[in-house]
Design a protein around this motif. Structure first.
Motif, PDB file in Angstrom:
ATOM      1  N   GLN A  31      28.589  27.229  54.542  1.00 16.61           N
ATOM      2  CA  GLN A  31      27.853  27.026  53.299  1.00 16.61           C
ATOM      3  C   GLN A  31      27.425  28.347  52.677  1.00 16.61           C
ATOM      4  O   GLN A  31      27.455  28.511  51.451  1.00 16.61           O
ATOM      5  N   LEU A  32      27.030  29.304  53.508  1.00 15.38           N
ATOM      6  CA  LEU A  32      26.653  30.616  52.989  1.00 15.38           C
ATOM      7  C   LEU A  32      27.852  31.305  52.346  1.00 15.38           C
ATOM      8  O   LEU A  32      27.737  31.929  51.288  1.00 15.38           O
ATOM      9  N   GLU A  33      29.002  31.184  53.001  1.00 16.35           N
ATOM     10  CA  GLU A  33      30.193  31.808  52.435  1.00 16.35           C
ATOM     11  C   GLU A  33      30.569  31.156  51.106  1.00 16.35           C
ATOM     12  O   GLU A  33      30.955  31.832  50.151  1.00 16.35           O
ATOM     13  N   ALA A  34      30.444  29.844  51.035  1.00 19.21           N
ATOM     14  CA  ALA A  34      30.733  29.146  49.783  1.00 19.21           C
ATOM     15  C   ALA A  34      29.773  29.594  48.691  1.00 19.21           C
ATOM     16  O   ALA A  34      30.165  29.796  47.533  1.00 19.21           O
ATOM     17  N   ALA A  35      28.487  29.778  49.047  1.00 15.41           N
ATOM     18  CA  ALA A  35      27.503  30.229  48.061  1.00 15.41           C
ATOM     19  C   ALA A  35      27.807  31.633  47.582  1.00 15.41           C
ATOM     20  O   ALA A  35      27.703  31.938  46.387  1.00 15.41           O
ATOM     21  N   ARG A  36      28.212  32.503  48.493  1.00 17.97           N
ATOM     22  CA  ARG A  36      28.547  33.870  48.097  1.00 17.97           C
ATOM     23  C   ARG A  36      29.772  33.900  47.193  1.00 17.97           C
ATOM     24  O   ARG A  36      29.866  34.715  46.278  1.00 17.97           O
ATOM     25  N   SER A  37      30.694  32.986  47.455  1.00 19.62           N
ATOM     26  CA  SER A  37      31.901  32.928  46.626  1.00 19.62           C
ATOM     27  C   SER A  37      31.568  32.577  45.183  1.00 19.62           C
ATOM     28  O   SER A  37      32.189  33.061  44.243  1.00 19.62           O
ATOM     29  N   VAL A  38      30.569  31.713  45.012  1.00 18.58           N
ATOM     30  CA  VAL A  38      30.163  31.320  43.664  1.00 18.58           C
ATOM     31  C   VAL A  38      29.674  32.521  42.869  1.00 18.58           C
ATOM     32  O   VAL A  38      29.837  32.600  41.645  1.00 18.58           O
ATOM     33  N   LEU A  39      29.098  33.487  43.572  1.00 18.22           N
ATOM     34  CA  LEU A  39      28.509  34.640  42.907  1.00 18.22           C
ATOM     35  C   LEU A  39      29.517  35.740  42.595  1.00 18.22           C
ATOM     36  O   LEU A  39      29.166  36.729  41.948  1.00 18.22           O
ATOM     37  N   GLN A  40      30.723  35.604  43.086  1.00 21.13           N
ATOM     38  CA  GLN A  40      31.719  36.639  42.827  1.00 21.13           C
ATOM     39  C   GLN A  40      32.065  36.684  41.343  1.00 21.13           C
ATOM     40  O   GLN A  40      32.177  35.669  40.661  1.00 21.13           O
ATOM     41  N   LEU A  41      32.257  37.914  40.859  1.00 19.73           N
ATOM     42  CA  LEU A  41      32.592  38.086  39.451  1.00 19.73           C
ATOM     43  C   LEU A  41      33.962  37.508  39.142  1.00 19.73           C
ATOM     44  O   LEU A  41      34.219  37.033  38.044  1.00 19.73           O
ATOM     45  N   GLN A  42      34.863  37.548  40.100  1.00 19.51           N
ATOM     46  CA  GLN A  42      36.206  37.016  39.927  1.00 19.51           C
ATOM     47  C   GLN A  42      36.400  35.897  40.952  1.00 19.51           C
ATOM     48  O   GLN A  42      36.758  36.158  42.095  1.00 19.51           O
ATOM     49  N   PRO A  43      36.163  34.657  40.565  1.00 20.86           N
ATOM     50  CA  PRO A  43      36.209  33.552  41.526  1.00 20.86           C
ATOM     51  C   PRO A  43      37.543  33.405  42.228  1.00 20.86           C
ATOM     52  O   PRO A  43      37.597  32.844  43.313  1.00 20.86           O
ATOM     53  N   GLU A  44      38.628  33.889  41.614  1.00 20.42           N
ATOM     54  CA  GLU A  44      39.925  33.725  42.254  1.00 20.42           C
ATOM     55  C   GLU A  44      40.095  34.680  43.440  1.00 20.42           C
ATOM     56  O   GLU A  44      41.006  34.525  44.248  1.00 20.42           O
ATOM     57  N   GLN A  45      39.212  35.671  43.552  1.00 28.26           N
ATOM     58  CA  GLN A  45      39.292  36.597  44.661  1.00 28.26           C
ATOM     59  C   GLN A  45      38.411  36.119  45.812  1.00 28.26           C
ATOM     60  O   GLN A  45      37.438  35.411  45.619  1.00 28.26           O
ATOM     61  N   VAL A  46      38.772  36.520  47.004  1.00 27.81           N
ATOM     62  CA  VAL A  46      37.973  36.211  48.179  1.00 27.81           C
ATOM     63  C   VAL A  46      37.623  37.514  48.875  1.00 27.81           C
ATOM     64  O   VAL A  46      38.312  38.531  48.715  1.00 27.81           O
ATOM     65  N   SER A  47      36.541  37.479  49.637  1.00 31.55           N
ATOM     66  CA  SER A  47      36.088  38.681  50.319  1.00 31.55           C
ATOM     67  C   SER A  47      35.752  38.359  51.762  1.00 31.55           C
ATOM     68  O   SER A  47      35.769  37.203  52.184  1.00 31.55           O
ATOM     69  N   GLY A  48      35.415  39.392  52.514  1.00 25.34           N
ATOM     70  CA  GLY A  48      35.055  39.226  53.919  1.00 25.34           C
ATOM     71  C   GLY A  48      36.153  39.725  54.834  1.00 25.34           C
ATOM     72  O   GLY A  48      37.150  40.301  54.393  1.00 25.34           O
TER      73      GLY A  48
END
Length: 294
Positions: A82-99
Motif C-alpha cells: 500500500q505504501l508503494e502504491a501511494a508513492r506511485s501516485v505521487l510520481q510526476l510521471q505515473p508511467e514510470q516506476v521506481s525502487g
C-alpha cells in the motif's frame, strides 16, 4: 486484559518483523531497513515483550520466524504494498516506476538473456535499480529474497506465478582456437571435456554425457555453465552449451545438432503476493516479452 491485547503494534514494528522474517539475520534485516543490528534486536525484543510471546527462534542458522511472526510479516507485506502504491501516485510521471527490484537467476541466463534485456528497460524506467543475484540455488520468492526469478526447469514450483518463456536448446561446442571441427566417438574419447562439477549433478548436459559416454572423465570441472563456455572458447576442450548463449559468439563452433535429451524450459517466476507491486509488475511484464531465446 493480556499483553497481546494491550500492546499497540505499529507499522514500524511490522516492517522490522517482515525484514527479519525475510533475511533471517539482524545484520541483513538492518541493512534492508537502513538500521543497525542492535536497533532491530531491541525492536524485536520490545514487540515480543509487548505481545507476551516469542516471534523468532534464535538458532545457529539465524532467526527462524514462528507462525505468528509469519502472519505479522504477511500483514507487513500488505502495508508495504500500500505504501508503494501511494508513492506511485505521487510520481510526476505515473508511467514510470521506481525502487529496487531483486532478480535471481543463473550466471548463464543473467549474462546471456537478462542483462541484454535490462538495457532497454533502464532507458524506459531510469528510477529503477536492480539487485542481481546469480547462483544455482533458487532464492526464496516467498521470503522475498528476490522479487523475480528466471530459471531453467521443467517443473516450476506450483506456489509461484510463472510464464513459460520457451525451450532451452543445447548442443556440443568446441572453440575455434581448438581446431576441432567435427564430432564422433573418436573425438569423444580423445578430446578434453569441460563440464559442470558436483554443484550441478542433475544438469541435463551431465546426465546426457554420462548416458552416452560413460567412460569420459572431464578434464576440466567447473561450477557454472558460463565458465564452460569461456573455457571452450579458449580452445581447452569441448562442452555442452545452451544454444542461446553460444550462437551469439564468434569464437565457438557447433559440433552437433541440437540434443533433444538435454532440453529444458525457461520460466519467469514471481510470487502471487508480489506481482501487484508496480515495480515487479512492470519488470515482469517487460521480461516476459523481451527474453528472447532465439
Amino acid at each position: 486484559m493480556n499483553a497481546e491485547t494491550q500492546y499497540k503494534l505499529s507499522a514500524a514494528d511490522l516492517e522490522v518483523v517482515l525484514a527479519l522474517a525475510r533475511t533471517g539475520t539482524l545484520a541483513d534485516a538492518g541493512e534492508r531497513l537502513s538500521l543497525d543490528a542492535s536497533t532491530v534486536f531491541r525492536t524485536i525484543q520490545k514487540v515480543e515483550k509487548g505481545l507476551g510471546q516469542r516471534l523468532f527462534e534464535r538458532t545457529r542458522a539465524g532467526y527462524l520466524p514462528s507462525e505468528l511472526a509469519l502472519q505479522l510479516a504477511g500483514h507487513g507485506e500488505q502495508v508495504e504494498a500500500q505504501l508503494e502504491a501511494a508513492r506511485s501516485v505521487l510520481q510526476l510521471q505515473p508511467e514510470q516506476v521506481s525502487g529496487t527490484l531483486r532478480i535471481t537467476t543463473t550466471d548463464t541466463v543473467l549474462h546471456g538473456l537478462v542483462a541484454p534485456a535490462l538495457k532497454a528497460l533502464q532507458a524506459s524506467h531510469p528510477l529503477l535499480g536492480f539487485d542481481l543475484h546469480a547462483g544455482n540455488e533458487l532464492a526464496s520468492l516467498t521470503r522475498r529474497d528476490a522479487d523475480i526469478a528466471v530459471r531453467a526447469t521443467k517443473r516450476p514450483p506450483q506456489h509461484l506465478v510463472g510464464k513459460h518463456i520457451g525451450p532451452i536448446r543445447v548442443a556440443l561446442y568446441a572453440g575455434k582456437k581448438g581446431g576441432i571441427q567435427r564430432f564422433d566417438d573418436t573425438v569423444a574419447a580423445q578430446a578434453s571435456w569441460i563440464a559442470p562439477d558436483d554443484a550441478l549433478p542433475e544438469h541435463p548436459s551431465v546426465v546426457w554425457r554420462k548416458k552416452h559416454f560413460p567412460k569420459v572423465a572431464p578434464r576440466y570441472r567447473v561450477n557454472s555453465i558460463l565458465t564452460v563456455a569461456e573455457l571452450v572458447a579458449q580452445g581447452l576442450g569441448i562442452g555442452l552449451l545452451p544454444v542461446f548463449l553460444a550462437q551469439r559468439r564468434v569464437d565457438l563452433t557447433q559440433l552437433t545438432e541440437v540434443l533433444d535429451e538435454c532440453q529444458t524450459e525457461l520460466w519467469l517466476l514471481t510470487h502471487n503476493e508480489s506481482r501487484h507491486l508496480r515495480r515487479v509488475s512492470a519488470v515482469y511484464g517487460y521480461l516476459s516479452q523481451n527474453l528472447l531465446l532465439e
